[in-house]
Design a protein around this motif. Structure first.
Motif, mmCIF file in Angstrom:
data_model
loop_
_atom_site.group_PDB
_atom_site.id
_atom_site.type_symbol
_atom_site.label_atom_id
_atom_site.label_comp_id
_atom_site.label_asym_id
_atom_site.label_seq_id
_atom_site.Cartn_x
_atom_site.Cartn_y
_atom_site.Cartn_z
ATOM 1 N N ASP A 12 5.507 -28.357 -17.182
ATOM 2 C CA ASP A 12 5.737 -28.268 -15.813
ATOM 3 C C ASP A 12 6.220 -29.389 -15.119
ATOM 4 N N ARG B 225 4.789 -24.412 -11.108
ATOM 5 C CA ARG B 225 3.849 -23.507 -11.547
ATOM 6 C C ARG B 225 2.285 -23.605 -11.256
ATOM 7 N N ASP B 226 1.631 -23.263 -10.315
ATOM 8 C CA ASP B 226 0.284 -23.699 -9.896
ATOM 9 C C ASP B 226 -0.596 -23.015 -10.824
#
Length: 171
Positions: A141, A146-147
């Protein structure tokens, strides 16, 4: 180009090291931000190109360094000791073998509101004033969208990077 052409024609080409680096980037809308007031890759990562004697040509490395590491590196290549007050670390091993590491991690900050640490694969960002933590897998990523901080699969990575950040020393 004209400078490089003139150097090539001069007797100094064989003993000259060329360094190209730049200032940090500007968000320009990434993550909804404008400016440099963040620790995301688009604002922190800068180009660094070195060429000259003792440097393997036409290679790219994933080794991490700070720009302050360039001075002691050039010093070592030129057989000049870095000042004792320098916090930079020389990375000449990387210039000979791009698979070598320069540092295990890098730390970043923006004022007192953001702190970050990366090991090259993962990056942890802390916002201490609001007690928010983000974790990104930079390999899968690279745009940091996208945490993974709440994902139990990444708990060990989160804790390891949090300990590194709390320890406060880049290695």
């Amino acid at each position: 180009g004209r400078i490089l052409d003139a150097l090539e024609k001069s007797p100094h080409a064989k003993n000259t090291i060329i360094v190209f680096a730049a200032d940090s980037g500007v968000a320009r809308g990434s993550h909804g931000l404008i400016g440099k007031q963040n620790v995301y890759e688009h604002s922190m990562r800068v180009p660094l190109v070195l060429c000259g004697p003792g440097i393997v040509g036409d290679r790219k490395t994933e080794a991490m360094c700070y720009l302050l590491d360039v001075m002691p590196t050039l010093g070592k290549l030129c057989q000049v000791d870095a000042p004792s007050t320098s916090e930079g670390r020389e990375f000449t091993a990387v210039l000979k073998d791009p698979s070598q590491k320069a540092r295990d991690n890098l730390m970043f900050a923006y004022r007192n509101v953001q702190r970050a640490v990366t090991d090259g694969r993962y990056k942890l960002i802390r916002y201490p004033d609001v007690n928010v933590t983000q974790l990104f897998d930079l390999q899968n990523d690279p745009d940091e969208v996208r945490d993974l901080a709440a994902d139990p699969v990444h708990r060990e990575t989160l804790e390891r990077l949090r300990a590194a950040l709390d320890g406060g020393a880049a290695t």
